[in-house]
Design a protein around this motif. Structure first.
Motif, PDB file in Angstrom:
ATOM      1  N   THR A 191      10.103 -20.397   3.694  1.00 29.49           N
ATOM      2  CA  THR A 191      11.184 -20.702   2.763  1.00 29.49           C
ATOM      3  C   THR A 191      10.787 -20.341   1.333  1.00 29.49           C
ATOM      4  N   LYS A 192       9.533 -20.596   0.970  1.00 27.58           N
ATOM      5  CA  LYS A 192       9.135 -20.335  -0.414  1.00 27.58           C
ATOM      6  C   LYS A 192       9.103 -18.839  -0.711  1.00 27.58           C
ATOM      7  N   ALA A 193       8.753 -18.014   0.274  1.00 21.89           N
ATOM      8  CA  ALA A 193       8.751 -16.566   0.046  1.00 21.89           C
ATOM      9  C   ALA A 193      10.177 -16.079  -0.213  1.00 21.89           C
ATOM     10  N   TYR A 194      11.143 -16.638   0.532  1.00 21.59           N
ATOM     11  CA  TYR A 194      12.550 -16.283   0.317  1.00 21.59           C
ATOM     12  C   TYR A 194      12.969 -16.644  -1.104  1.00 21.59           C
ATOM     13  N   SER A 195      12.660 -17.879  -1.515  1.00 20.37           N
ATOM     14  CA  SER A 195      13.060 -18.342  -2.847  1.00 20.37           C
ATOM     15  C   SER A 195      12.393 -17.522  -3.941  1.00 20.37           C
ATOM     16  N   ALA A 196      11.104 -17.213  -3.761  1.00 21.32           N
ATOM     17  CA  ALA A 196      10.371 -16.451  -4.768  1.00 21.32           C
ATOM     18  C   ALA A 196      10.905 -15.029  -4.880  1.00 21.32           C
ATOM     19  N   GLN A 197      11.197 -14.403  -3.742  1.00 21.48           N
ATOM     20  CA  GLN A 197      11.711 -13.035  -3.771  1.00 21.48           C
ATOM     21  C   GLN A 197      13.107 -12.981  -4.379  1.00 21.48           C
ATOM     22  N   LEU A 198      13.915 -14.006  -4.106  1.00 25.14           N
ATOM     23  CA  LEU A 198      15.269 -14.039  -4.661  1.00 25.14           C
ATOM     24  C   LEU A 198      15.221 -14.087  -6.187  1.00 25.14           C
ATOM     25  N   VAL A 199      14.366 -14.926  -6.739  1.00 23.23           N
ATOM     26  CA  VAL A 199      14.244 -15.016  -8.194  1.00 23.23           C
ATOM     27  C   VAL A 199      13.669 -13.721  -8.766  1.00 23.23           C
ATOM     28  N   ALA A 200      12.709 -13.127  -8.046  1.00 27.95           N
ATOM     29  CA  ALA A 200      12.123 -11.864  -8.515  1.00 27.95           C
ATOM     30  C   ALA A 200      13.181 -10.774  -8.615  1.00 27.95           C
ATOM     31  N   VAL A 201      14.035 -10.693  -7.623  1.00 29.36           N
ATOM     32  CA  VAL A 201      15.104  -9.683  -7.627  1.00 29.36           C
ATOM     33  C   VAL A 201      16.126  -9.997  -8.720  1.00 29.36           C
ATOM     34  N   ASP A 202      16.405 -11.271  -8.940  1.00 34.46           N
ATOM     35  CA  ASP A 202      17.299 -11.660 -10.039  1.00 34.46           C
ATOM     36  C   ASP A 202      16.730 -11.194 -11.382  1.00 34.46           C
ATOM     37  N   CYS A 203      15.431 -11.370 -11.565  1.00 34.58           N
ATOM     38  CA  CYS A 203      14.781 -10.934 -12.804  1.00 34.58           C
ATOM     39  C   CYS A 203      14.901  -9.422 -12.980  1.00 34.58           C
ATOM     40  N   LEU A 204      14.704  -8.704 -11.889  1.00 38.45           N
ATOM     41  CA  LEU A 204      14.836  -7.243 -11.946  1.00 38.45           C
ATOM     42  C   LEU A 204      16.265  -6.839 -12.312  1.00 38.45           C
ATOM     43  N   ALA A 205      17.227  -7.522 -11.720  1.00 38.85           N
ATOM     44  CA  ALA A 205      18.632  -7.205 -11.978  1.00 38.85           C
ATOM     45  C   ALA A 205      18.977  -7.405 -13.454  1.00 38.85           C
ATOM     46  N   VAL A 206      18.521  -8.513 -14.007  1.00 39.63           N
ATOM     47  CA  VAL A 206      18.781  -8.799 -15.422  1.00 39.63           C
ATOM     48  C   VAL A 206      18.111  -7.751 -16.312  1.00 39.63           C
ATOM     49  N   ARG A 213       0.829  -1.214   0.000  1.00 37.53           N
ATOM     50  CA  ARG A 213       0.000   0.000   0.000  1.00 37.53           C
ATOM     51  C   ARG A 213       0.861   1.262   0.000  1.00 37.53           C
ATOM     52  N   GLU A 214       2.007   1.216   0.610  1.00 34.30           N
ATOM     53  CA  GLU A 214       2.868   2.391   0.729  1.00 34.30           C
ATOM     54  C   GLU A 214       3.752   2.619  -0.497  1.00 34.30           C
ATOM     55  N   ALA A 215       4.064   1.558  -1.220  1.00 32.98           N
ATOM     56  CA  ALA A 215       5.010   1.663  -2.335  1.00 32.98           C
ATOM     57  C   ALA A 215       4.372   2.282  -3.573  1.00 32.98           C
ATOM     58  N   ASP A 216       5.220   2.841  -4.429  1.00 31.66           N
ATOM     59  CA  ASP A 216       4.750   3.409  -5.689  1.00 31.66           C
ATOM     60  C   ASP A 216       4.433   2.313  -6.705  1.00 31.66           C
ATOM     61  N   HIS A 217       5.256   1.272  -6.739  1.00 28.50           N
ATOM     62  CA  HIS A 217       5.039   0.154  -7.656  1.00 28.50           C
ATOM     63  C   HIS A 217       5.318  -1.137  -6.899  1.00 28.50           C
ATOM     64  N   VAL A 218       4.593  -2.183  -7.249  1.00 25.06           N
ATOM     65  CA  VAL A 218       4.708  -3.449  -6.530  1.00 25.06           C
ATOM     66  C   VAL A 218       4.930  -4.602  -7.504  1.00 25.06           C
ATOM     67  N   LEU A 219       5.898  -5.465  -7.168  1.00 28.17           N
ATOM     68  CA  LEU A 219       6.080  -6.721  -7.883  1.00 28.17           C
ATOM     69  C   LEU A 219       5.658  -7.833  -6.934  1.00 28.17           C
ATOM     70  N   TYR A 220       4.531  -8.459  -7.221  1.00 29.06           N
ATOM     71  CA  TYR A 220       4.026  -9.535  -6.373  1.00 29.06           C
ATOM     72  C   TYR A 220       4.661 -10.865  -6.765  1.00 29.06           C
ATOM     73  N   THR A 221       5.168 -11.588  -5.773  1.00 27.96           N
ATOM     74  CA  THR A 221       5.765 -12.894  -6.038  1.00 27.96           C
ATOM     75  C   THR A 221       4.708 -13.981  -6.147  1.00 27.96           C
ATOM     76  N   LEU A 222       3.560 -13.772  -5.487  1.00 26.81           N
ATOM     77  CA  LEU A 222       2.435 -14.711  -5.577  1.00 26.81           C
ATOM     78  C   LEU A 222       2.867 -16.136  -5.255  1.00 26.81           C
ATOM     79  N   ALA A 223       3.622 -16.272  -4.160  1.00 27.93           N
ATOM     80  CA  ALA A 223       4.122 -17.587  -3.758  1.00 27.93           C
ATOM     81  C   ALA A 223       3.071 -18.422  -3.030  1.00 27.93           C
ATOM     82  N   GLY A 224       1.908 -17.831  -2.766  1.00 27.97           N
ATOM     83  CA  GLY A 224       0.858 -18.562  -2.072  1.00 27.97           C
ATOM     84  C   GLY A 224       0.866 -18.262  -0.582  1.00 27.97           C
TER      85      GLY A 224
END
Length: 260
Positions: free
Chosen positions: A53-68, A34-45
């Motif tokens: 553990t799954k939220a960590y893994s999902a966020q790590l891949v999301a950040v990798d995608c952003l970096a690329v 709600r506070e952020a200007d833009h949101v990338l949802y990982t939708l890990a369930g």
């Protein structure tokens, strides 16, 4: 220091005009979203366990995608490199499944060291970051004292804590840093430590230096943390199970932190 008149309120703090606050979160409508200007949802369930553990893994891949994507947009990588990195990221799910196939060996190892008093995780670069997550999960769910250290800092005092039987887990997935971390592990072994090495398939010479070795599939070294963290998360889980603890509801922890 930025002049205050160029700041505006956002996400509970201030940042310069023209900047935006981006959030990588799992839950739609959460406070950060709600506070952020833009949101990338990982939708890990739904996150059932406190020690997620799954939220960590999902966020790590999301950040990798952003970096690329940032690297490509800024012209830091070519279109060919961009395609290569994306294809490597797409192989991660099946390679995580492959890493999970080693769970019986990790369960055996965890049961053997369930009564450990101190565990140290060491690594360099990305490997150090992986060690931090492994250490956190172990202490979170099994109540075993564990710490992660940058391997190069061991000789600055930490190595004095190593004694007979101390478990030292070395993360060894970065090719250029491999020899240096192995050297640090050998130093620990000379002081009585029991060594576990975590590396990629093909690095079988690791077995010449450590007492127990865990392998994960190969992937581009930028993304190998997504695979290397899996055995460490399993280790924390199985140590907790061996001690008869409730893995999903660790003591003194809550899913939502409501106090500063």
């Amino acid at each position: 220091m930025w002049n205050r008149r160029f700041y505006r309120k956002a996400a509970g703090g201030t940042h310069p005009i023209g900047w935006s606050v981006e959030a990588v979160v799992n839950v739609v409508g959460s406070s950060i979203a709600r506070e952020a200007d833009h949101v990338l949802y990982t939708l890990a369930g739904p996150e059932i366990s406190v020690a997620t553990t799954k939220a960590y893994s999902a966020q790590l891949v999301a950040v990798d995608c952003l970096a690329v994507q940032f690297a490509f947009v800024r012209g830091m990588i070519t279109e060919e490199q961009y395609s290569y990195y994306i294809s490597e990221l797409q192989t991660i799910p099946e390679k995580i499944q492959k890493a999970l196939e080693d769970k019986e060996r990790i369960q055996w190892f965890a049961a053997k060291h369930a009564n450990a008093h101190d565990v140290f995780f060491i690594g360099r670069g990305i490997d150090y970051a992986v060690g931090l997550e492994g250490s956190l999960k172990l202490k979170e769910v099994s109540y075993v004292h564990s710490e992660a250290y940058a391997a190069g800092e061991l000789k600055h005092g930490t190595i004095s804590l190593i004694e007979d039987g101390t478990l030292v887990i070395g993360v060894l997935t970065q090719r250029e840093l491999y020899e240096k971390t192995i050297s640090n592990m050998v130093e620990c072994k000379s002081r009585g430590a029991y060594l576990m090495g975590l590396t990629t398939f093909g690095k079988y010479e690791t077995e010449d230096h450590v007492d127990f070795t865990v392998y994960v599939p190969r992937v581009d070294e930028h993304f190998v943390g997504s695979l290397a963290v899996v055995p460490l998360q399993l280790l924390g889980y199985y140590v907790s199970v061996a001690k008869g603890l409730d893995v999903d509801k660790p003591r003194n922890l809550a899913k939502s932190v409501t106090v500063e």
